[in-house]
Scaffold this motif. Structure first.
Motif, short mmCIF file in Angstrom:
data_model
loop_
_atom_site.label_atom_id
_atom_site.label_comp_id
_atom_site.label_asym_id
_atom_site.label_seq_id
_atom_site.Cartn_x
_atom_site.Cartn_y
_atom_site.Cartn_z
N ILE A 237 0.83 -1.21 0.00
CA ILE A 237 0.00 0.00 0.00
C ILE A 237 0.86 1.26 0.00
O ILE A 237 0.46 2.30 -0.52
N ALA A 238 2.07 1.13 0.55
CA ALA A 238 2.90 2.31 0.81
C ALA A 238 3.09 3.20 -0.42
O ALA A 238 2.94 4.42 -0.34
N LEU A 239 3.38 2.56 -1.56
CA LEU A 239 3.62 3.37 -2.76
C LEU A 239 2.36 4.15 -3.15
O LEU A 239 2.42 5.32 -3.52
N ILE B 57 1.90 8.13 -3.51
CA ILE B 57 1.32 8.74 -4.71
C ILE B 57 0.16 9.65 -4.33
O ILE B 57 0.02 10.77 -4.84
N LEU B 58 -0.66 9.18 -3.39
CA LEU B 58 -1.81 9.98 -2.95
C LEU B 58 -1.35 11.34 -2.42
O LEU B 58 -1.90 12.38 -2.79
N ALA B 59 -0.34 11.31 -1.58
CA ALA B 59 0.16 12.56 -1.00
C ALA B 59 0.71 13.49 -2.08
O ALA B 59 0.46 14.70 -2.05
N LEU B 60 1.43 12.90 -3.02
CA LEU B 60 1.98 13.74 -4.10
C LEU B 60 0.88 14.30 -4.98
O LEU B 60 0.97 15.44 -5.45
N ILE B 61 -0.14 13.51 -5.21
CA ILE B 61 -1.27 13.99 -6.01
C ILE B 61 -1.93 15.18 -5.31
O ILE B 61 -2.28 16.18 -5.93
N TRP B 62 -2.08 15.02 -3.99
CA TRP B 62 -2.67 16.12 -3.22
C TRP B 62 -1.89 17.42 -3.46
O TRP B 62 -2.46 18.48 -3.62
N GLN B 63 -0.57 17.26 -3.51
CA GLN B 63 0.24 18.45 -3.67
C GLN B 63 0.22 19.01 -5.08
O GLN B 63 0.26 20.21 -5.29
N PHE B 64 0.14 18.13 -6.07
CA PHE B 64 0.36 18.59 -7.45
C PHE B 64 -0.90 18.74 -8.30
O PHE B 64 -0.83 19.32 -9.38
N SER B 65 -2.03 18.21 -7.85
CA SER B 65 -3.21 18.32 -8.71
C SER B 65 -3.64 19.78 -8.86
O SER B 65 -4.22 20.16 -9.87
N GLY B 66 -3.35 20.59 -7.85
CA GLY B 66 -3.64 22.02 -7.96
C GLY B 66 -2.87 22.66 -9.09
O GLY B 66 -3.41 23.48 -9.83
N TYR B 67 -1.64 22.23 -9.25
CA TYR B 67 -0.82 22.76 -10.33
C TYR B 67 -1.40 22.39 -11.69
O TYR B 67 -1.58 23.26 -12.56
N VAL C 213 10.42 9.97 6.30
CA VAL C 213 10.95 9.12 7.35
C VAL C 213 12.19 9.68 8.02
O VAL C 213 12.60 9.21 9.07
N GLY C 214 12.81 10.66 7.39
CA GLY C 214 13.98 11.28 7.99
C GLY C 214 15.21 10.41 7.94
O GLY C 214 16.14 10.60 8.70
N ARG C 215 15.24 9.41 7.07
CA ARG C 215 16.47 8.62 6.92
C ARG C 215 16.57 8.13 5.48
O ARG C 215 15.65 8.31 4.69
N TYR C 216 17.69 7.50 5.16
CA TYR C 216 17.93 7.13 3.77
C TYR C 216 17.02 6.02 3.27
O TYR C 216 16.79 5.89 2.08
N ARG C 217 16.54 5.19 4.20
CA ARG C 217 15.68 4.09 3.74
C ARG C 217 14.22 4.50 3.83
O ARG C 217 13.70 4.72 4.92
N PRO C 218 13.56 4.64 2.68
CA PRO C 218 12.14 5.02 2.71
C PRO C 218 11.30 3.83 3.15
O PRO C 218 11.82 2.71 3.25
N PRO C 219 10.01 4.03 3.41
CA PRO C 219 9.15 2.90 3.78
C PRO C 219 9.28 1.77 2.77
O PRO C 219 9.44 2.02 1.57
N ASN C 220 9.19 0.55 3.24
CA ASN C 220 9.28 -0.60 2.35
C ASN C 220 8.28 -0.49 1.21
O ASN C 220 7.13 -0.15 1.42
N GLY C 221 8.75 -0.82 0.03
CA GLY C 221 7.85 -0.80 -1.13
C GLY C 221 7.79 0.56 -1.80
O GLY C 221 7.06 0.75 -2.76
N THR C 222 8.55 1.54 -1.28
CA THR C 222 8.52 2.85 -1.94
C THR C 222 9.92 3.27 -2.40
O THR C 222 10.13 4.42 -2.74
N ASP C 223 10.85 2.34 -2.38
CA ASP C 223 12.21 2.68 -2.78
C ASP C 223 12.22 3.03 -4.26
O ASP C 223 11.75 2.27 -5.10
N ILE C 224 12.73 4.21 -4.58
CA ILE C 224 12.85 4.58 -6.00
C ILE C 224 14.33 4.80 -6.30
O ILE C 224 15.17 4.77 -5.41
#
Lengths: 383, 317
Positions: free
Chosen positions: B179-181, B185-195, B260-271
């Protein structure tokens, strides 16, 4: 093919402060099957609003709009079977000419694709634009775009054509050509057409009948010559005709019309038609003003030439009365051969059978000109 | 221009007569030299920072540079690229990148278009509403990340409040790898759909009313009018918005790092961007990270290249 009827049609807009603005007031018109009616008037007179009500782009506030026996008031634009040509053409920029023309058929009819294709091609043949079928509007000249806009209306084979100043974006020469072409097309197709323009030349030359509007009200409906020779009122007299009719405010004093700078004796027969009105406006068309002939009779006045606008075939001569105010000018048209120059002193005469008289207060026509051969003009006027 | 022509003309005519001093004087007086301090300094800084950096990165990616010390340029090969392409972590990150790229961009465009049409169609006094939707865009990634971290919280987050109120079990938004990814995506959409909405709204408002009217008279319904007449005319707006979104999707590192404040993002969201930074700054695998960076650059060029070509074809360049 159909007869379009407007019955006391009124359009009222409500402005932001809640006040009412009457754009069109109680217009009644009966447009016959196959007729070419021109709605003409100055800008802001309500002619476009009237047309848009017919198209269904504006609602009708009061009154009734009928196509044959069907009341159109509540019918949406999509279901009216009316085609409109816009002043800006409103071509779809991303579609080819073919796409533009077939869109209406695809949306409003269930015709199969190859029939649509065939109808589009027939129409482009008729308009002489079949070599442009795959071009986009941006690649066409103004005149070609105009033809596509017409084609888009024609291809749908609607009950009524509505045209909103379709020629106003063309240059003068092309406009004159398209005037003739449009008339020819309309005659061939026999579709009831309402044509809006502010250009009185288009109104005069194109329409079977002309409806003159001013300030949201219908001033006169009649054949072009009817409106020209027998205007209902001062507005129509001034609006129809180019150069426009000379109008002089004045009053009746005894048997004489007293204007600024000239006294014009009226015959008994003329006076009888005035019905006791004392404030009058005298009108005479520029072509009826005779310039420079020898002084002969009371209806001849001294005048000074202010400006001459030569047009080759004729001159528009701007004059003023020698005894009159500097600002009071009037126009006469003379043949192109006649020699007059600015500053010349000359005489002008206003033949009594050519003058119009209007009520100074209401503007209603009290006396219109007599026509040289009533029979001939009646034949024009009453068809 | 005129000065330049004039200078040339003079030097041609008197080529034999004038010495090198005069020529130098003409040169020093030319527009090119005299304007050099204004464009030259930024140009040099730009070159060193961007193209120098890119070139250095490119060079490192062919070495085996690792840990402390200096890179050894004696053996240059594509080993790091081969290693990356055969690594599961790289493939997974690339896949996530692709999902982010396609999913985020598509949904953002569709949602932005939808909002823009609503605003354009219904509410003509749209300026206040524009601001409401555009506001998230003005927030930094860090703020967005914090905000959504609260909302995604398993116990007290507002999203789970809604979910449990509806009678479902609470969802571990960022903890569940499948679900993490989606949550990101949901959070990013929230930020960018206005644009995207603003870009589309500008496009819509430049379409004259008579297009709608012509379609209406032609017998098309509102939906059909939008589908066949209006939306196709927004092609250019779509292309430019899509390019911006895709580039953001490629470098969503900031957001994930702030989350997350560290180099390893939540599992399943590593890009790719997070993988690259982690490999470099946590494990010191400089050459390997440089290879990933080069591939990321190629992907970004893959997005921008077609756009530039499109612009060129339209006569925009």
């Amino acid at each position: 093919m159909a007869r379009l009827t407007l019955d006391d049609v009124t359009k009222v807009y409500t402005d932001e402060g809640g006040g009412d603005i009457v754009a069109v007031e109680e217009i009644s018109l009966d447009i016959d099957d196959g007729e070419f009616l021109v709605l003409v008037g100055p800008s802001g007179c309500g002619k476009s609003t009237t047309l848009r009500m017919m198209a269904g782009l504006e609602t009708v506030t009061e009154g009734e709009l009928r196509l044959e026996d069907r009341v159109l008031n509540g019918v949406s634009a999509q279901d009216r079977d009316i085609a409109m040509v816009f002043q800006s053409y409103a071509l779809y920029p991303h579609k080819s000419v073919r796409g533009n023309m077939s869109f209406g058929l695809e949306e409003s009819t269930g015709l199969p694709d190859d029939e649509i294709r065939q109808r589009v091609e027939e129409t482009t043949d008729m308009l002489g634009i079949s070599d442009l079928l795959d071009r986009k509007p941006g690649q066409l000249s103004g005149g070609q775009q105009q033809r596509v806009a017409l084609g888009r209306a024609i291809v749908r084979d609607p009950e009524v054509f509505l045209m909103d100043e379709p020629l106003s974006n063309l240059d003068a020469k092309l406009r004159a050509e398209m005037r003739t072409e449009l008339q020819r097309l309309q005659g061939e197709l026999g579709v009831t057409t309402v044509y809006v323009t502010h250009d009185q030349t288009e109104a005069m030359t194109m329409g079977d009948r002309v409806a003159v509007l001013d300030d949201g009200e219908l001033q006169q409906v009649g054949t072009p010559l009817d409106c020209y020779h027998r205007p209902n009122n001062l507005f129509v007299a001034g609006f129809i005709g180019e150069p426009s009719m000379n109008l002089f405010d004045g009053s009746l004093s005894g048997d004489t019309f007293r204007g600024d700078g000239f006294d014009y004796p009226l015959s008994g027969a003329t006076r009888d038609q005035l019905g006791g009105a004392s404030g009058l406006t005298l009108g005479i068309r520029p072509e009826d003003v005779t310039v420079g002939e020898r002084r002969s009779g009371q209806r001849t006045f001294d005048a000074e030439v202010v400006v001459v606008e030569p047009q080759g075939n004729e001159n528009a001569v701007h004059l003023r009365f020698v005894d009159g105010d500097e600002g009071t000018q009037f126009t006469a048209t003379t043949t192109g051969q006649s020699r007059v120059e600015a500053g010349d002193r000359t005489t002008v005469s206003f033949p009594e059978d050519a003058i119009h008289l209007f009520d100074g207060e209401t503007g209603d026509a009290l006396k219109n000109r007599e026509l040289p051969s009533n029979r001939a003009i009646d034949a024009f006027v009453s068809n | 221009m005129a000065t330049h022509d004039n200078t040339e003309h003079v030097s041609d005519a008197t080529d034999e007569a004038v010495g090198w001093e005069s020529k130098l004087r003409y040169f020093l007086n030319s527009d090119f030299v005299r304007s050099a301090p204004y464009w030259g300094i930024p140009f040099v800084l730009m070159s060193i920072a961007v193209y120098g950096g890119t070139g250095y990165n490119f060079a490192i990616s062919f070495t085996d540079y690792e840990g402390l010390g200096t890179p050894d340029y004696s053996t240059l090969d594509l080993e790091m690229y081969a290693q990356a392409l055969s690594s599961d972590a790289f493939i997974a990150a690339a896949q996530n990148n692709l999902v982010l790229l396609v999913g985020f961009t598509t949904i953002c465009l569709v949602l932005g278009l939808f909002l823009a049409i609503l605003l354009d169609h219904g509410i003509r006094f749209s300026e206040k509403f524009q601001t409401v939707y555009l506001l998230p865009m003005s927030l930094s990634f860090v703020v967005t990340a914090q905000l959504w971290l609260w909302m995604f919280n398993v116990e007290s987050g507002i999203l789970n409040l809604v979910v449990t109120t509806l009678g479902f079990n609470p969802v571990d938004w960022l903890g569940n790898p499948s679900i993490a990814l989606g949550a990101v995506i949901l959070a990013l959409i929230w930020q960018f759909s206005g644009y995207t909405m603003v870009v589309y709204l500008a496009g819509l408002q430049s379409i004259p009313d008579d297009q709608f009217e012509a379609a209406r008279v032609d017998g098309a319904s509102i939906t059909r009018t939008y589908l066949r007449i209006i939306v196709p005319q927004l092609k250019e707006a779509s292309v430019s918005a899509a390019v911006v979104l895709m580039v953001f999707a490629l470098k969503a590192f900031t957001f994930l790092y702030a989350l997350v404040g560290r180099y390893r993002p939540p599992n399943g969201t590593d890009i790719l961007a997070t993988l690259m930074v982690r490999r470099a700054f946590k494990f010191g695998e400089w050459a390997y990270s440089a290879a990933i960076a080069t591939m990321l650059l190629i992907m970004a060029l893959g997005v921008i290249g077609p756009y530039l070509y499109y612009q060129y074809k339209q006569g925009g360049l």
